[in-house]
Design a protein around this motif. Structure first.
Motif, PDB file in Angstrom:
ATOM      1  N   ALA A  58       0.837  -1.203   0.000  1.00  0.00           N
ATOM      2  CA  ALA A  58       0.000   0.000   0.000  1.00  0.00           C
ATOM      3  C   ALA A  58       0.872   1.254   0.000  1.00  0.00           C
ATOM      4  CB  ALA A  58      -0.928   0.005   1.210  1.00  0.00           C
ATOM      5  N   VAL A  94       1.835   2.573  -3.309  1.00  0.00           N
ATOM      6  CA  VAL A  94       0.834   3.454  -3.929  1.00  0.00           C
ATOM      7  C   VAL A  94       1.055   4.904  -3.483  1.00  0.00           C
ATOM      8  CG1 VAL A  94      -1.632   3.880  -4.228  1.00  0.00           C
ATOM      9  CG2 VAL A  94      -0.789   1.521  -4.056  1.00  0.00           C
ATOM     10  N   THR A  95       1.462   5.093  -2.248  1.00  0.00           N
ATOM     11  CA  THR A  95       1.798   6.437  -1.764  1.00  0.00           C
ATOM     12  C   THR A  95       3.031   6.987  -2.484  1.00  0.00           C
ATOM     13  OG1 THR A  95       0.818   6.054   0.419  1.00  0.00           O
ATOM     14  CG2 THR A  95       2.503   7.749   0.291  1.00  0.00           C
ATOM     15  N   ASP A 148      -6.689   9.324   8.025  1.00  0.00           N
ATOM     16  CA  ASP A 148      -6.816   8.643   6.726  1.00  0.00           C
ATOM     17  C   ASP A 148      -7.227   9.623   5.626  1.00  0.00           C
ATOM     18  OD1 ASP A 148      -6.252   6.146   7.848  1.00  0.00           O
ATOM     19  OD2 ASP A 148      -8.367   5.696   8.230  1.00  0.00           O
ATOM     20  N   GLN A 149      -7.719  10.772   6.027  1.00  0.00           N
ATOM     21  CA  GLN A 149      -8.138  11.782   5.062  1.00  0.00           C
ATOM     22  C   GLN A 149      -6.929  12.521   4.491  1.00  0.00           C
ATOM     23  OE1 GLN A 149     -11.988  13.911   6.650  1.00  0.00           O
ATOM     24  NE2 GLN A 149     -10.672  13.470   8.386  1.00  0.00           N
ATOM     25  N   ASP A 150      -7.017  12.892   3.231  1.00  0.00           N
ATOM     26  CA  ASP A 150      -5.964  13.738   2.688  1.00  0.00           C
ATOM     27  C   ASP A 150      -6.471  15.164   2.532  1.00  0.00           C
ATOM     28  OD1 ASP A 150      -7.397  13.821   0.265  1.00  0.00           O
ATOM     29  OD2 ASP A 150      -6.205  12.211  -0.620  1.00  0.00           O
ATOM     30  N   LEU A 151      -5.631  16.002   1.946  1.00  0.00           N
ATOM     31  CA  LEU A 151      -5.952  17.424   1.806  1.00  0.00           C
ATOM     32  C   LEU A 151      -7.299  17.666   1.137  1.00  0.00           C
ATOM     33  CD1 LEU A 151      -2.924  19.598   0.722  1.00  0.00           C
ATOM     34  CD2 LEU A 151      -4.246  19.653   2.821  1.00  0.00           C
ATOM     35  N   ASN A 152      -7.741  16.726   0.311  1.00  0.00           N
ATOM     36  CA  ASN A 152      -9.001  16.902  -0.400  1.00  0.00           C
ATOM     37  C   ASN A 152     -10.219  16.595   0.467  1.00  0.00           C
ATOM     38  OD1 ASN A 152      -7.642  17.627  -2.773  1.00  0.00           O
ATOM     39  ND2 ASN A 152      -7.412  15.486  -3.394  1.00  0.00           N
ATOM     40  N   GLY A 153      -9.977  16.153   1.714  1.00  0.00           N
ATOM     41  CA  GLY A 153     -11.089  15.959   2.636  1.00  0.00           C
ATOM     42  C   GLY A 153     -11.783  14.609   2.528  1.00  0.00           C
ATOM     43  N   ASN A 192      -7.896   8.950   1.676  1.00  0.00           N
ATOM     44  CA  ASN A 192      -6.883   8.928   0.608  1.00  0.00           C
ATOM     45  C   ASN A 192      -6.913   7.605  -0.153  1.00  0.00           C
ATOM     46  OD1 ASN A 192      -3.685   8.067   0.167  1.00  0.00           O
ATOM     47  ND2 ASN A 192      -4.201  10.106  -0.541  1.00  0.00           N
ATOM     48  N   ASN A 193      -6.665   7.680  -1.466  1.00  0.00           N
ATOM     49  CA  ASN A 193      -6.773   6.469  -2.291  1.00  0.00           C
ATOM     50  C   ASN A 193      -5.751   5.397  -1.921  1.00  0.00           C
ATOM     51  OD1 ASN A 193      -4.556   6.287  -4.648  1.00  0.00           O
ATOM     52  ND2 ASN A 193      -4.921   8.434  -4.170  1.00  0.00           N
ATOM     53  N   ALA A 194      -4.565   5.793  -1.496  1.00  0.00           N
ATOM     54  CA  ALA A 194      -3.577   4.788  -1.066  1.00  0.00           C
ATOM     55  C   ALA A 194      -3.992   4.175   0.273  1.00  0.00           C
ATOM     56  CB  ALA A 194      -2.184   5.412  -0.959  1.00  0.00           C
ATOM     57  N   ARG A 195      -4.623   4.974   1.110  1.00  0.00           N
ATOM     58  CA  ARG A 195      -5.056   4.470   2.409  1.00  0.00           C
ATOM     59  C   ARG A 195      -6.170   3.433   2.251  1.00  0.00           C
ATOM     60  NH1 ARG A 195      -3.459   6.699   7.150  1.00  0.00           N
ATOM     61  NH2 ARG A 195      -1.799   7.443   5.813  1.00  0.00           N
ATOM     62  N   TRP A 226       3.486  14.693   0.000  1.00  0.00           N
ATOM     63  CA  TRP A 226       2.187  15.361  -0.033  1.00  0.00           C
ATOM     64  C   TRP A 226       1.260  14.735   1.013  1.00  0.00           C
ATOM     65  CZ3 TRP A 226      -2.819  13.735  -1.292  1.00  0.00           C
ATOM     66  CH2 TRP A 226      -3.751  14.763  -1.540  1.00  0.00           C
ATOM     67  N   GLN A 234       0.761  15.716   4.842  1.00  0.00           N
ATOM     68  CA  GLN A 234      -0.116  16.810   5.255  1.00  0.00           C
ATOM     69  C   GLN A 234      -1.444  16.268   5.779  1.00  0.00           C
ATOM     70  OE1 GLN A 234       0.236  20.305   2.183  1.00  0.00           O
ATOM     71  NE2 GLN A 234       0.390  18.394   1.070  1.00  0.00           N
ATOM     72  N   ASP A 235      -2.012  16.960   6.757  1.00  0.00           N
ATOM     73  CA  ASP A 235      -3.351  16.569   7.188  1.00  0.00           C
ATOM     74  C   ASP A 235      -4.360  17.597   6.695  1.00  0.00           C
ATOM     75  OD1 ASP A 235      -3.301  18.693   9.015  1.00  0.00           O
ATOM     76  OD2 ASP A 235      -2.681  17.408  10.659  1.00  0.00           O
ATOM     77  N   LEU A 236      -5.594  17.404   7.110  1.00  0.00           N
ATOM     78  CA  LEU A 236      -6.694  18.262   6.652  1.00  0.00           C
ATOM     79  C   LEU A 236      -6.417  19.742   6.861  1.00  0.00           C
ATOM     80  CD1 LEU A 236     -10.219  16.866   7.532  1.00  0.00           C
ATOM     81  CD2 LEU A 236      -9.178  17.268   5.303  1.00  0.00           C
TER      82      LEU A 236
END
Lengths: 150, 150, 150, 150
Positions: free
Chosen positions: A35, A38-39, B25-30, B33-36, D23, D26-28
């Motif tokens: 996984a 993928v990151t 588990d969230q990325d900057l886009n809220g 994350n797809n890798a998570r 990238w 980074q968090d929310l």
């Protein structure tokens, strides 16, 4: 509608970077976790599209982007100790999405190949938008066999 | 050699769990994350194969395992606030590998579908090994359309 | 200015949750990684302040928050296989910050104790703000020995 | 028993590295997450003790190590876009543990300072062991004010 089918084996451009690894990328099995790979693909893609493309004058890829689809073939274990080269190019350019190929190379061997379908979003509506002509032209420079669907 | 092609739409078993999410588990886009999401697929698979299967008498899947191939279709954004159900079943049983399908469901909709080719390793040699008869039988209970290559 | 010094050993409230662990939280040494424990502390704190407090009528802690300081004493290795209980309470309430204590318990033993100084931010300016009277009152319910600096 | 108290402000050695950020660190809130900073501290420490020290002839620090205690003061937000320099030195050398200080510097300012108590383990028994004379001597080169407890 296919507007370009280059048969330019190796003649197109690539984005390349040595991807720094972290001890914590390893899992209990002693290799970089699948996984986490993928990151690493994501990190190389972000550096290319958000930074390098912008430094070349194309800033619109700094918009939010969604991954619609992901495929990874894991060929060999990736080790923390050895340098990991990531080579990115483009395998498809569509109207509103494109496919990035990420090839991981360690000790001269391909250790994984992953493709990601990327969908740029409109910054305001956060909905998929069409690729601009400049974006399409930029991506096609990196495309071995690229097509734009009609 | 195909030894089983079940056409038992929905009649086979599934492994199900509510997957706890983390704010990080969230990325900057809220969104998650797809890798998570690949990590969440892994977590469900580990709980199934290393714990649940063992509690049902099949302990050999606690061996080291390698992921040979991964595919994920991301259908909708996954949110931290809503409950995520993961449903796992088997789409292929081979001689030395099998394919696990992971369906993510949130608010009643399928949010992603991912398949992973899993290769069990011999504990001593750390090399791929054949599936045992007990392992194959166990996996086939969870298979919609399963085949064993000759 | 000290406005409260409770000596109510164990009489105050606590936020408790079983924290689900992931196989990937383990590092090469076979235990939950020390940095990942900080993520588990964060997750419990977010669930308490962003969800539980809100469900009790205090929604203002859903604002952005910054961690100003962190301390963790790692007492015993944390294992993936055993249930991890997280117990949170408050050790300090200031004008514009407060200190959360996170106690990790596994198999009846305290495995780590961590404290985090949390600074709520103003949603608009993203700068530190004063705690409201309602926030202070809420936190003091969870405080063994709490003070508000003048 | 204090056997060394150097008052050599800045005269001791440091381990320095530019820490590559991701990238996804980074968090929310749009900054490098506070728990991820602990991972960055770990990465710099691993590169120093497992690789650099070994390349200088001290290989015994490649043994398993446990973190007993952690403290981080977060002074400023860390941004993904700017280069992060990590500077490590030693603030304490004990019989069976030592304390590493990790200073994060971005745009010329100290953005965090973290200390970690590291306990080397015996490779066989996986229990704490005494530091060797060579290890102690190595660490003292990096110590501003170092002591060895008797």
């Amino acid at each position: 509608m296919l507007i370009k089918t280059a048969e330019d084996a190796g003649m197109h451009e690539h984005f390349e970077m040595i991807m720094p690894l972290r001890w914590s990328d390893q899992d209990l099995n002693g290799h970089i976790n699948n996984a986490r790979i993928v990151t690493l693909m994501e990190e190389a893609r972000v550096r290319w599209l958000n930074s390098t493309a912008a430094s070349e004058g194309l800033e619109t890829f700094q918009c939010p982007k969604v991954v619609a689809s992901l495929n990874v073939e894991y060929r060999k274990p990736v080790s923390y100790e050895d340098e990991l080269l990531l080579v990115l190019d483009i395998t498809r350019v569509g109207n509103g999405s494109f496919t990035v190929r990420h090839t991981g190379i360690q000790l001269g061997s391909s250790v994984f190949i992953g493709t990601t379908v990327v969908v740029p979003l409109d910054r305001e509506s956060e909905r998929p938008r069409k690729l601009t002509a400049a974006e399409t032209a930029y991506l096609l420079r990196y495309a071995e066999t690229a097509s734009v669907a009609g």
